[in-house]
Scaffold this motif. Structure first.
Motif, short mmCIF file in Angstrom:
data_model
loop_
_atom_site.label_atom_id
_atom_site.label_comp_id
_atom_site.label_asym_id
_atom_site.label_seq_id
_atom_site.Cartn_x
_atom_site.Cartn_y
_atom_site.Cartn_z
N VAL A 100 0.84 -1.19 0.00
CA VAL A 100 0.00 0.00 0.00
C VAL A 100 0.88 1.25 0.00
CG1 VAL A 100 -1.78 1.29 1.25
CG2 VAL A 100 -1.81 -1.22 1.26
N PRO A 101 0.75 2.10 -1.04
CA PRO A 101 1.55 3.33 -1.06
C PRO A 101 0.94 4.41 -0.16
CG PRO A 101 0.18 3.22 -3.01
CD PRO A 101 -0.06 1.94 -2.23
N TYR A 102 1.77 5.20 0.48
CA TYR A 102 1.31 6.29 1.35
C TYR A 102 1.92 7.59 0.89
CZ TYR A 102 0.14 2.43 4.45
OH TYR A 102 -0.37 1.27 4.96
N LEU A 103 1.16 8.65 0.99
CA LEU A 103 1.67 9.97 0.67
C LEU A 103 2.63 10.44 1.76
CD1 LEU A 103 -1.63 11.71 -0.45
CD2 LEU A 103 0.21 10.86 -1.92
N SER A 104 3.57 11.27 1.39
CA SER A 104 4.49 11.85 2.36
C SER A 104 3.69 12.60 3.42
CB SER A 104 5.43 12.81 1.64
OG SER A 104 6.28 13.45 2.56
N GLY A 105 3.98 12.38 4.67
CA GLY A 105 3.30 13.05 5.78
C GLY A 105 2.05 12.34 6.26
N ALA A 106 1.66 11.25 5.60
CA ALA A 106 0.42 10.54 5.98
C ALA A 106 0.50 10.00 7.41
CB ALA A 106 0.13 9.41 5.00
N ARG A 107 1.63 9.45 7.78
CA ARG A 107 1.75 8.86 9.13
C ARG A 107 1.59 9.91 10.22
NH1 ARG A 107 3.03 3.63 9.30
NH2 ARG A 107 3.76 2.71 7.36
N GLU A 108 2.01 11.12 9.96
CA GLU A 108 1.89 12.19 10.95
C GLU A 108 0.45 12.71 11.06
OE1 GLU A 108 5.87 11.56 9.66
OE2 GLU A 108 4.20 12.24 8.42
N ALA A 109 -0.36 12.51 10.05
CA ALA A 109 -1.71 13.09 10.01
C ALA A 109 -2.81 12.10 10.34
CB ALA A 109 -1.95 13.67 8.62
N VAL A 110 -2.47 10.92 10.84
CA VAL A 110 -3.44 9.83 10.94
C VAL A 110 -4.23 9.78 12.24
CG1 VAL A 110 -1.91 8.08 11.89
CG2 VAL A 110 -3.69 7.42 10.29
N ARG A 111 -4.01 10.62 13.16
CA ARG A 111 -4.56 10.48 14.51
C ARG A 111 -5.82 11.29 14.79
NH1 ARG A 111 -1.88 6.13 16.27
NH2 ARG A 111 0.33 6.32 15.87
N ASP A 112 -6.84 11.19 13.98
CA ASP A 112 -8.07 11.90 14.29
C ASP A 112 -9.15 10.92 14.75
OD1 ASP A 112 -9.31 10.76 12.08
OD2 ASP A 112 -9.04 12.51 10.82
N GLY A 113 -10.24 11.43 15.32
CA GLY A 113 -11.30 10.58 15.87
C GLY A 113 -12.03 9.77 14.82
N GLY A 114 -12.23 10.36 13.64
CA GLY A 114 -12.93 9.63 12.58
C GLY A 114 -12.16 8.41 12.13
N LEU A 174 -3.71 4.05 9.17
CA LEU A 174 -3.54 4.60 7.84
C LEU A 174 -4.52 3.99 6.86
CD1 LEU A 174 0.33 4.76 7.65
CD2 LEU A 174 -1.21 6.69 7.28
N LEU A 175 -4.75 2.70 6.96
CA LEU A 175 -5.67 2.02 6.05
C LEU A 175 -7.12 2.40 6.31
CD1 LEU A 175 -3.96 -1.47 6.03
CD2 LEU A 175 -4.06 0.17 4.13
N ALA A 176 -7.42 2.85 7.51
CA ALA A 176 -8.80 3.24 7.87
C ALA A 176 -8.97 4.75 7.90
CB ALA A 176 -9.15 2.65 9.24
N ASN A 177 -8.01 5.49 7.39
CA ASN A 177 -8.00 6.94 7.48
C ASN A 177 -9.31 7.57 7.04
OD1 ASN A 177 -7.49 9.77 6.65
ND2 ASN A 177 -5.46 9.29 7.41
N ALA A 178 -9.87 8.41 7.88
CA ALA A 178 -11.16 9.06 7.61
C ALA A 178 -11.12 9.99 6.40
CB ALA A 178 -11.62 9.83 8.84
N GLN A 179 -9.96 10.45 6.02
CA GLN A 179 -9.86 11.35 4.87
C GLN A 179 -10.15 10.66 3.55
OE1 GLN A 179 -6.55 14.19 5.00
NE2 GLN A 179 -6.10 13.33 7.01
N THR A 180 -10.26 9.34 3.57
CA THR A 180 -10.58 8.59 2.35
C THR A 180 -12.06 8.26 2.30
OG1 THR A 180 -10.09 6.46 3.36
CG2 THR A 180 -8.28 7.56 2.22
N SER A 181 -12.88 8.99 3.06
CA SER A 181 -14.34 8.78 3.09
C SER A 181 -14.70 7.35 3.47
CB SER A 181 -14.96 9.15 1.74
OG SER A 181 -14.76 10.50 1.47
N GLY A 182 -14.06 6.86 4.50
CA GLY A 182 -14.38 5.52 4.99
C GLY A 182 -13.17 4.62 5.08
N GLY A 183 -12.06 5.08 4.62
CA GLY A 183 -10.86 4.27 4.69
C GLY A 183 -10.71 3.36 3.49
N CYS A 184 -9.51 2.85 3.32
CA CYS A 184 -9.23 1.93 2.22
C CYS A 184 -9.86 0.57 2.49
CB CYS A 184 -7.73 1.76 2.05
SG CYS A 184 -6.88 3.26 1.58
#
Length: 65
Positions: free
Chosen positions: A7-21, A45-55
């Protein structure tokens, strides 16, 4: 099983992953997914809310079987 190394990740993704959603997405999908030995940060990262529900989605997983 999810091949987390593929799974590819964008630069900075690991730092931005800690939200409630993201945490809620992971809590919802975790009983339906096999993350193997992936650490919690990778699971988030795989469940990141910024992907509208996660991968990860049980519906998507069932559709591929």
């Amino acid at each position: 099983m999810i091949d987390t190394a593929a799974v590819p990740y964008l630069s900075g993704a690991r730092e931005a992953v800690r939200d409630g959603g993201t945490r809620r997405n992971l809590d919802w999908v975790a009983p339906h997914a096999d993350f193997g030995r992936a650490d919690e940060e990778t699971r988030l990262l795989l469940a990141n809310a910024q992907t509208s529900g996660g991968c990860c989605s049980p519906e998507r997983s069932r559709a591929r079987r």
